[in-house]
Design an enzyme around this catalytic site. Structure first.
Site, PDB file in Angstrom:
ATOM      1  N   SER A  37      -2.277  -4.483   8.322  1.00  0.00           N
ATOM      2  CA  SER A  37      -3.173  -5.578   7.958  1.00  0.00           C
ATOM      3  C   SER A  37      -3.451  -5.548   6.461  1.00  0.00           C
ATOM      4  CB  SER A  37      -4.458  -5.521   8.783  1.00  0.00           C
ATOM      5  OG  SER A  37      -5.180  -6.740   8.650  1.00  0.00           O
ATOM      6  N   HIS A  60      -5.303  -3.952   4.146  1.00  0.00           N
ATOM      7  CA  HIS A  60      -5.188  -2.772   3.298  1.00  0.00           C
ATOM      8  C   HIS A  60      -3.745  -2.336   3.164  1.00  0.00           C
ATOM      9  CE1 HIS A  60      -6.170   1.447   1.918  1.00  0.00           C
ATOM     10  NE2 HIS A  60      -7.011   0.723   1.190  1.00  0.00           N
ATOM     11  N   CYS A  61      -3.015  -2.391   4.269  1.00  0.00           N
ATOM     12  CA  CYS A  61      -1.594  -2.014   4.236  1.00  0.00           C
ATOM     13  C   CYS A  61      -0.777  -2.904   3.310  1.00  0.00           C
ATOM     14  CB  CYS A  61      -0.992  -2.112   5.636  1.00  0.00           C
ATOM     15  SG  CYS A  61      -1.786  -1.106   6.888  1.00  0.00           S
ATOM     16  N   LEU A  62      -1.182  -4.160   3.191  1.00  0.00           N
ATOM     17  CA  LEU A  62      -0.411  -5.121   2.399  1.00  0.00           C
ATOM     18  C   LEU A  62      -0.669  -5.004   0.900  1.00  0.00           C
ATOM     19  CD1 LEU A  62      -0.966  -8.264   4.640  1.00  0.00           C
ATOM     20  CD2 LEU A  62       1.263  -7.223   4.146  1.00  0.00           C
ATOM     21  N   ARG A 117       0.834  -1.208   0.000  1.00  0.00           N
ATOM     22  CA  ARG A 117       0.000   0.000   0.000  1.00  0.00           C
ATOM     23  C   ARG A 117       0.865   1.253   0.000  1.00  0.00           C
ATOM     24  NH1 ARG A 117      -4.850   1.262  -1.547  1.00  0.00           N
ATOM     25  NH2 ARG A 117      -5.168  -0.949  -1.087  1.00  0.00           N
TER      26      ARG A 117
END
Length: 352
Positions: free
Chosen positions: A341, A343-345, A98
């Site tokens: 989590s 979204h960050c990935l 992200r």
């Protein structure tokens, strides 16, 4: 490009806009998870990939041929549909696509796409090295055959992370002062300067600011843990009901800020309260667990869950917000140990 992307008609679409693919960067170092922690998180990570692949392609930056083979072996063993997965030998330092991945812009009138190659410094130089991650947007632009533009100032590149900005696709971006105005990012820029870069390189016409993020968030307050658009004028906002919880005052302030905001059309935001999970603590450290860190795909909304009583209410709320998509909860307790989590990935690649 002599003009700016915005002047040329490019903009960053909302996450619910149709995707060509979702991009990930395969974990292969101990930058975010020790080896034993990595083994614990891989089952959920692979479930995440399997869930994305149900409705769109998954493109994965894999550090080298050895990592590509290890990834393929794990995915095949888990029964992932490999016709929906593309592994690419793109060297990386860490897994948070992200933030180090490209920002894809679209121009439907010209039937063109463009990548913005923002600078990346691992959330204020917290986790060097990050030189390989900083090259990922260019590698993906080359792979896709897309032009890219690199925002710069006289002092160098402009630092911008995908998790720090949230779009409604209708000209508005939400962000936080704690992150974008942090001296460890763009110390030479004022708030007005940063807003101008957002206008010019994301094609937005309005910047709405909240102040803080949540406890345990080492990104200095990314918006994707607190407030997310679910349509052009509605947000889900993380809400803490326990006044003694450390997040309570920060999230109360955010709700107060959101209530005072007006969109470009003059409308107030519709605000849907999204409960926070119980605190997730590991080795005495409060982790940034939040249901707001979900990913929207072509056919689903993939939501982190945390083995607590608020998991199902959060899934139900998001199901009401996205009636046209399947809401999929995946246990993120071991993933969030790496301080992020789903979204960050991930980083979505929009279609035209």
């Amino acid at each position: 490009m002599t003009s700016t992307p915005a002047r040329e008609g490019f903009f960053f679409p909302a996450e619910w806009h149709p995707h060509v693919a979702t991009w990930l960067s395969w974990p292969h170092t101990e930058a975010s998870w020790t080896r034993d922690r990595q083994e614990l998180m891989f089952p959920a990570y692979i479930d995440f990939i399997k869930a994305i692949a149900r409705s769109e392609q998954v493109c994965i930056n894999a550090h080298n041929e050895q990592v590509m083979q290890a990834a393929e072996d794990r995915l095949r063993a888990a029964g992932v549909d490999m016709s929906r997965v593309t592994l690419l030998p793109h060297p990386t330092n860490d897994s948070w696509c992200r933030d180090h991945g490209p920002a894809f812009l679209i121009n439907p009138a010209k039937q063109q796409r463009l990548i913005v190659n923002w600078g990346y410094n691992a959330w204020g130089n917290k986790y060097p090295p990050f030189d390989l991650d900083n090259m990922i947007p260019i590698r993906i632009a080359q792979y896709r055959g897309l032009d890219y533009v690199t925002p710069t100032a006289p002092t160098g590149s402009i630092i911008m992370e995908g998790g720090s900005v949230e779009f409604n696709g209708a000209g508005t971006v939400l962000t936080s002062r704690a992150c974008l105005l942090n001296q460890n990012r763009n110390s030479h820029l004022t708030q007005a300067d940063i807003e101008q870069y957002l206008y010019d390189y994301y094609g937005v016409r309005q910047v709405l600011w909240v102040e803080e993020g949540i406890v345990g968030d080492d990104t200095d307050g990314h918006i994707d843990d607190t407030v997310r658009f679910v349509n052009e004028d509605t947000v889900v906002a993380a809400y803490e009901a326990n006044p003694s919880d450390d997040n309570y005052p920060f999230l109360q302030d955010i709700h107060h800020e959101l209530r005072s905001m007006r969109l470009l059309n003059g409308k107030q935001l519709n605000i849907v309260e999204l409960p926070m999970p119980d605190p997730v603590v590991s080795d005495g450290l409060r982790l940034p667990a939040s249901y707001a860190n979900f990913l929207i795909t072509n056919g689903s909304v993939i939501v982190p869950t945390f083995r607590c009583n608020n998991d199902q209410p959060a899934l139900d709320i998001l199901g009401q917000c996205f009636p046209d998509r399947q809401v999929i909860g995946i246990d993120s307790t071991d993933i969030v140990w790496g301080l992020g989590s789903f979204h960050c990935l991930s980083q979505q690649e929009p279609a035209l």
